[in-house]
Scaffold this motif. Sequence first.
Motif: not given
Length: 591
Positions: A414, A446, A466, A470
């Motif tokens: 991410d 992600g 991540i 995210g």
Amino acid sequence: MSLDELVDTSSHSDTVTAAEAMVAQLESYGVEHVFGTCGHTNIALLDAMGRSSIRFVIARHEQAAAHAADGYARATGKPGVVLLHVGPGMTNAVTGVMTAALDSVPLVAITGDIPSYYRGRHPHQEVNLHADGDQAAIYRPFVKRAWQVHRVGDLARFTERAFWTATSGRPGAVLLSVPMDHFSRPVPRDTGASFPLATPERPALPADVAGRIADLLVAAERPLVYLGGGLRRGPGLPALRSLVEHLDIPVAHSLMAKGTLPDSHPLLLGMPGFWGLELTNRYTREADVVLALATRFAETDASSWDRRYTWQFPPGRLIQIDIDPAEIGRNFPVTIGAVADVADAVRAIDAAVRERQSAPSRRPGLRETITATRRTLFTESRERGTSARFPLRPERILADLRAILPPDAILVTDVGWNKNGVAQCYELPEQGRFITPGGASTMGFGPAAAVGVQIAQPDRTVVALIGDGGMGAQLPAVPMAVEQGAPVIFVVMNNRSHGTISDLQAANFGRSYGCDFLGPDGAPYSPDFAAFGRACGADGYAVDSADALGEALRAAIAARRPAVLDVPMVNEPVPTPGHWNIKDIYQGFFD
């Protein structure tokens, strides 16, 4: 003709619905998966798809659908396809389609629209308030082309144009907007077959230009190759290695090009710019000839184009090769600029160099200096990663991943430590793959992109690495993975914060506000992501000690099921040896 009569036309021997013809056309183009969500404007197409070989992947949210299609395209090299609904459906997908567009990923977005005969009357969900209805206008700033179908007879032709445009030249995203009534209208049965998809022929590098480039490289005292994301696979890779090893040329790479050459290669300097080592930035400053391949010289990779830190043109001479003429000379003046397929260009340059110099060059101490510096980078990161401190230091998470994951695992990241830290100090195995959102740096890429990657590569281990920001932005990715039987391992680096921005704010303004997740009592807050995973039908692991991460990783890899690992992490900035102008801006110092 009534709607019932329109739908019944598929029973006639010489006609089918436009939706059925379109699905047959997609099959002929090799489309195996379509990602998306349903809506009343696209269910006719879904109905036809349900009788085909194409597998529809329900994403629950359109941004997740676009990211998953993007990940699928990056993993396969084929265009991703995302199916959307009018109005809020397609506006939800804007971020995902833009992310693919800015990273030159071929993606075809197909969206249903309001009935053609109600255009401009503001029927249900039409994008129409202060101007005539034009939902395609929302996408035009970043897609390569947007088509609005006004006649059902144009649908097959526009579909062919969409796939051609997405994959030819510089790949990118396109939009095809289809009024819902057109999907149910009759068309000749062979309509789709009338528009076969041609294989794009990419422009070659002329022999005389390859010769001029070879002359400059052979004569250079301090040559450098700067590698962008356009040379990930194919016949250009062996030629690249042959060229740089023959002339002993150091190689820097952009964020998007990590993994194109193995991190262990003795000529690989790594990234320049903000996250680049001082050694890399010194080589970029002092190079007298730079061969830039399929790169746009992004701001962070170029230290905000400030010649004091990274690139210096002049006195350095820039040779820039790109498939997109708009990129040639965009940020720096060029000595030679060539619009060409980068794989073909590298092969032509390598051949021309060997015609001029058959014996390999050796630059005393070059490989030893690069190897020692890179070894120090990776070793020191691993040493910091041995810490038993809990919550974990980010480099402990990277160290455990590097030690435990199979060598061909795919890391889908991410933004934040999981992107910048991996790009800088994670020694990617030669068989491994690193996929990240570069141009848009999209938080939330992600989780869903990893599902698309896993569908494309079902036998490989795929990790969505991540942050908690995210993960929170794309929770629909977990049930999507469960529904598809995609054994993605979601590793949530959980610092209860938008950590990178929190660090940036604290460094420049003395405190962090509006960046950290806090409960009503002011204490750090986080959802229980492991429990969320279990609630969705995935495995969930709540990491509660330094050793527990390795145990959870091994268990998740062995189980081959979707899994969410909630990993508490301290907020620690990624080292930034280079320069980025945003720091000056916060202090009021800028041009």
